[in-house]
Every structure is written in C-alpha cells, then in structure tokens.
Motif scaffolding. Structure first.
Motif, PDB file in Angstrom:
ATOM      1  N   THR A 222       0.713  -0.879  -0.047  1.00 23.98           N
ATOM      2  CA  THR A 222       0.265  -0.132   0.111  1.00 23.98           C
ATOM      3  C   THR A 222       0.975   1.198   0.147  1.00 23.98           C
ATOM      4  OG1 THR A 222      -2.187  -1.023   1.545  1.00 23.98           O
ATOM      5  CG2 THR A 222      -2.256   1.272   1.141  1.00 23.98           C
ATOM      6  N   CYS A 270      -1.632   0.017  -7.455  1.00 24.47           N
ATOM      7  CA  CYS A 270      -2.724  -0.056  -6.103  1.00 24.47           C
ATOM      8  C   CYS A 270      -3.350  -0.787  -6.496  1.00 24.47           C
ATOM      9  CB  CYS A 270      -3.253   1.147  -6.776  1.00 24.47           C
ATOM     10  SG  CYS A 270      -2.712   2.996  -6.460  1.00 24.47           S
ATOM     11  N   ALA A 273      -1.953  -3.573  -3.960  1.00 24.66           N
ATOM     12  CA  ALA A 273      -1.848  -3.745  -2.711  1.00 24.66           C
ATOM     13  C   ALA A 273      -3.856  -4.244  -2.714  1.00 24.66           C
ATOM     14  CB  ALA A 273      -1.337  -2.117  -2.302  1.00 24.66           C
ATOM     15  N   LEU A 493      -6.939   3.375  -0.026  1.00 20.21           N
ATOM     16  CA  LEU A 493      -6.122   2.707  -1.494  1.00 20.21           C
ATOM     17  C   LEU A 493      -7.610   2.501  -2.445  1.00 20.21           C
ATOM     18  CD1 LEU A 493      -3.844   0.976  -2.533  1.00 20.21           C
ATOM     19  CD2 LEU A 493      -4.928  -1.213  -0.684  1.00 20.21           C
TER      20      LEU A 493
END
Length: 633
Positions: A222, A270, A273, A493
C-alpha cells in the motif's frame, strides 16, 4: 496543541513500542558498541524497535505537519504549533518549521532514522540465536522503514540524497556529503526497497498480542501504491515549474515532460495492494449494532460506521495502525468544552481544533453531490437561519436555530463535524441509553470561548476523531479511549486506485466500482446516480477530467482530518488555489443566531509556488556544497 487533560483511565491498548528506547539506553555504561547490540536476539530486536521509533508521530496533532500546515484546521492565536507557523506563512530557511531533514522545530531527524536502519541491516547477520526466516523478516522491516523515511522526506523536499548505505569511518569529504538524486531515481529506489521488503514480510500478524503495529506485506504494497501515485501526480510528473531545476553538478532533478506510463504503473501497484488486502480479510468497516445494548437508528448506524472506521482500534479496515502514535491528546482537542453542561469537566478538554468553514462547505449534500452543484439545494441561501425539526432529530437539535448550511447534508458531514445546534452522539451511557448531547457555541453558551486558548475559532470541531465511548465524568475528568493512529486504511487505497485508474485509462466500471464502495458505506448514492439525477452537470462523471474532480473531492471528504488533505492538494498542484483563500468561520462574539451566522474572515492565507517544496535548512547548505536550495527559497 496545548495538553490540558486529566485522564481517569485509558482503555487497555496493546501496543508494541511504547517502551522502546534508543540503543544507548539498553547497554551497560561504557559498553555502547554496535557489537553488543547484535550479540543476542533480544538486544537486536530492541535495536529494530529503535528504527521504528523515528516514525513521524502522526496521531499527535503537533507532530503531523498535514494537520496545521494547510487549511483544514485553524487555531487560537495563543497556539504555538510549529506546523501552524507554516500555515501562517512563516516558514523560513534559517529555522525551518517541522524540520525532518535535521530533526528539530517539530520534526524528527529522518536521515538519522535511515542511518539506524542501515546499521541494523549491516549487523543483523551477526546474531547467533535466530532462525534464517526470522532474520529475513526483521531485515524486511528495516528495509521498509528505510524506504518509508526516504518517502516521507521525498514528499516534503522533493529530490533528496539517497542514503543506500552508511558512510564508513574515515571516509573522504567527497563521500561524506552526498548530492541530491533526481526525482525518478528517488522513486525507483524507494519502490525497489519496498519490493525487497514485501518479499519477506508476513501477509498478516499472527501473534497479535505482541506484534500488532509491525510491518506486513499489505502495508508495504500500500505504501508502494502511495509512492507511485505521488510520483505520477502533477507535482512530480513533468512539473513545468521545476523543469530546469538542476543540482550543483548540473544534473536535472525533475523530468521535463509528464509520463502517462507513471499512472499506468501506479494503477497496477494500487490494484496489487488492494487485491492482497482483500484476500487477507481487510474490508470497509461497518458498525454492527448486534453488540450494542440498545437500539439505534439507521442514521446513527451509518455515522458510527464512518467515525469508528477511524476510532475503533484494529478494525478490519485498518491496514496500518501506528502503535508509536496513539490518538489521545488529539481527541481532547477535538471535543467542545462544556458538551455536557451538567458536568464540571469543562476544564478536562481543550476543544481548540477548529475545522474551517470551507471544510464544512466541502461535504456533499444528502444527494451525494457538491452543494454548489446540487440543483435541489439552496446554495445561495446556505447562511440563512433554519430551525431543527423532528425529521432531523438524529443530526440537529429540535427547535434550535442554526444555519441552513447544516441541513440536508451527507452522513459524513454529521459524523465528522460538531457545530452549533448539531447532535453529538456518545461520550458516556446513562440508563442503557446513549447520550445525545448537542453543541451550543454562541457567545455565553457552554461550548463558547471560556479562555483565550481552549475554544474553536471557527465554530466547528472534528467529531470524527473522537471515540464515541469516551466518557465525560464528574469533577474535571474526561476518560479517553485511545487508538493507534490509522496510517493506512482500505478506503484510502480504494480511492487511490480509482484515481490512478481514471488517469491511466479514463472512467470505467472499475473506477466507478471502487469509489462507489466508499460512497455506499457513507450512505450516499453512486456517482452515476447522484450526478445524473441531482447535478447541474449530469454528464460530469463520463469523462476523465470530470471524474478527476469527483474523485479528488471524494478523497478530501472521506479522508478529512486524517492528515491527507495537505499532501493531496500539493501533489495535485491545487494548493496554490486552495491555500490562497481566506480562512473563515462564524462570528463567535455574537449571542444572537442571525448575527452569529455571518461568515467572518479570520486570516488571509498565502501560498506561492515555492511552498510546494519544503526549504532545506540553510545550515545544511553551508555544510554540503553538493546540495542547492529548493526553487524560490
């Protein structure tokens, strides 16, 4: 923030590093050698905790530059916060506020933190009583911390020297003073360190009693996503303001042209993650009333989902909770004094953290669009008076006059903000029912200014940060249920991914999906439904530029008061617009509602292009001739 707080008890919180001390504190006098630290597993672990101790204390209001350096809060004139000096235009090159380069004026010495990580990495192999897998994990933690400290410095100062290894004793002057590395080199090095760390970090913490707060693979991935989104953003991706900026050696420090590939890379990071996080059980938090001793309304349930995503420790949305930074004193600053007029505990809280009026206006209408865009919402009449009715009983005091601005707003507005006439849920139980206080803050009322330092200068408070289980007690006591500061949570996120994917490929089902997951938890319609049915610009979400604006406002709302707005405005290069608007609030000196609800200018902020990058301390430039000052300073 002035620490005026009396605590009866603090809820039991298991956190790992509260007793961590520097290495020199763990060895006998006169035997403070590196070899001693790595003779045993126990002393090596304590050295690792020393590496953790340089983590910026973001849960401490004064330790988080994003809290007071921007426009999200304003403070009483008696406040001495270093970051607030930046917001007031007092940053300078001689005595830099929030100096993380050298470690003073509110900042930690992150280059020293990097040095400690390098010492650990150089010596952990000497420890005899450890398994290979355990050494690999500890090495990975140190690599992560080293990368994170570089990242923190990079987002503040831009191009920085990369301290890949410590300078040996007896090194030449040429070696001792390193030059700055270009932006792309900084990003690639940080990302490589994070990738190396992730390979040996656990997917989750198994021994939660003793290890919660330590770094995991989801944290590393992240942070990698954060780094790459920052690198792809306008501040660092082909920024024309810095196109010709070179170091003393003639190297260009910023790329001269923007790269779309950087957004593609950021979107992929992204996605990787969030895929890992979801596979490990992370999910957006929702409040479960099954475990509550009394019935609550659907309105209250949604608002508790929003508040507790921050305040409920180790909830399933928290990817990284910082056990080195507990949210305790920040809560005392976020609650109005005199919230319960029947108690004498007014002196137990500070109540001086004041969100600005522009922040109150930033939240959506109840239809999930900006109040200036909602064709059904009277934006021009937002400062007129209205009286709370039974229909608004869960958010506004019945029969009480307040501003029209406070009516028909989205749940996050009521969950995040305390204000005159607003309901404040929690802060103790009585006869198995939740306390429903309401704030009254006009002149002479309980939440108005009691002295020169303990009050809200705007008439708003960040209710979002206050655990609803805190208890206003008798006497001058206020019991705080502390929680580890949420460094990363899943909603952040999701919105990073929506932003990166929109920039890389334009609006798509994938972009809508992840922003709508956040909106669903917030109790508002989907982007498509909200804009189609209520916006004066119904097709806004159908193109990249319009969706960019939507995603950016969604981030500013969802992550309000969490130390994100300041960094986001900088990386989007919107700070020069937003931080040149006046700081305003209500007219606190008035007793009458009509007079109180007049917008009053508190301060005229200024922000110039040079403020996008922190100044490097002048003393550093005098020592290291290979480094030059950031543009404009």
């Amino acid at each position: 923030m002035k620490k005026i707080i009396s605590l009866i008890s603090i809820f039991a919180v298991v956190y790992l590093f509260s007793s961590c001390k520097k290495f020199l504190d763990i060895v006998p006098d006169n035997v403070a050698t590196i070899d001693y630290a790595f003779r045993l597993r126990s002393t090596a672990e304590r050295f690792l905790f020393t590496c953790y101790s340089y983590m910026p204390a973001l849960g401490n209001f004064d330790g988080n530059p994003a809290n007071a350096a921007g426009d999200e809060y304003w403070l009483p004139v008696t406040n001495t916060s270093n970051a607030w000096q930046i917001a007031r235009g007092n940053q300078n090159v001689v005595n830099c506020y929030m100096n993380y380069w050298q470690g003073n004026s509110g900042g930690k010495d992150l280059f020293e933190g990097i040095r400690q990580c390098n010492i650990f990495l150089d010596n952990i192999g000497k420890v005899p009583d450890m398994t290979t897998s355990e050494k690999e994990r500890w090495i990975a933690e140190a690599r992560f911390l080293k990368a994170y400290y570089h990242f923190w410095l990079f987002q503040m100062y831009g191009p920085i020297p990369l301290i890949k290894e410590n300078i040996p004793v007896g090194a030449s002057q040429e070696q001792v003073y390193p030059p700055r590395d270009p932006v792309d080199s900084c990003v690639n090095y940080i990302v490589q360190q994070l990738d190396d760390a992730a390979a040996h970090l656990p997917d989750k913490i198994e021994n939660e009693v003793s290890e919660l707060g330590r770094i995991t693979k989801p944290i590393a991935l992240t942070v990698k996503a954060q780094v790459l989104v920052l690198a792809a953003s306008p501040l660092f991706n082909g920024n024309p303001d810095h196109a010709g900026f070179k170091g003393p050696d003639g190297r260009l420090l910023f790329a001269t042209a923007a790269s779309q590939e950087k957004w593609v890379r950021a979107a992929a990071a992204c996605k990787a993650a969030l895929t890992l996080c979801e596979s490990q059980g992370y999910r957006l938090y929702t409040f479960n009333p099954q475990f509550f001793p009394y019935k609550i309304s659907d309105t209250t349930r949604i608002e508790l989902s929003i508040r507790n995503a921050i305040c409920e420790k180790w909830n399933p949305e928290i990817i990284w909770g910082n056990t080195n930074s507990m949210a305790t004193t920040i809560q005392a600053g976020a609650i109005p004094r005199g919230l319960d007029p029947s108690k004498t505990a007014n002196s137990a809280t500070v109540g001086n953290l004041a969100p600005t009026l522009k922040i109150a206006e930033m939240f959506y209408s109840n239809h999930g669009v900006p109040i200036s865009e909602d064709k059904t919402w009277d934006y021009n009449g937002r400062f007129k008076l209205r009286t709370g009715t039974h229909a608004y009983r869960y958010d506004l005091q019945e029969g009480y006059q307040t501003a029209a601005l406070h009516f028909d707003r989205e749940p996050r507005f009521y969950a995040d903000l305390g204000f005159d006439g607003g309901i404040w849920y929690g802060q103790g139980l009585f006869n198995d029912k939740a306390n429903l206080f309401f704030v009254s803050s006009k002149k002479g009322q309980p939440a108005s200014a009691q002295n020169q330092s303990s009050y809200s200068v705007t008439g708003y408070w960040p209710k979002k940060l206050v655990n609803f289980n805190n208890v206003i007690g008798d006497g001058t006591t206020y019991t705080i249920q502390s929680y580890p500061w949420p460094m990363l949570r899943l909603a952040d996120l999701y919105l990073l991914y929506a932003e990166a994917e929109n920039e890389a490929n334009g609006p798509s089902a994938e972009v809508y999906r992840y922003i709508n997951l956040v909106r669903e938890r917030a109790g508002i319609p989907t982007v498509e439904s909200a804009w189609t049915n209520y916006s004066r610009n119904p097709a806004k979400f159908a193109n990249k530029e319009g969706m960019r604006d939507i995603i950016q406002q969604e981030r500013l709302i969802e992550l309000a008061f969490e130390g994100q707005r300041y960094w986001d405005l900088r990386r989007w290069k919107k700070a020069v617009d937003e931080l040149n608007k006046p700081i305003t609030g209500w007219d606190l000196a008035q007793e009458d509602a009509a007079a109180y609800y007049r917008e009053k200018v508190i301060y005229n902020q200024t922000f110039t292009t040079k403020d996008y990058l922190w100044p490097i301390p002048e003393s550093e430039l005098l020592s290291n001739k290979k480094i030059n000052q950031n543009p404009g300073w």
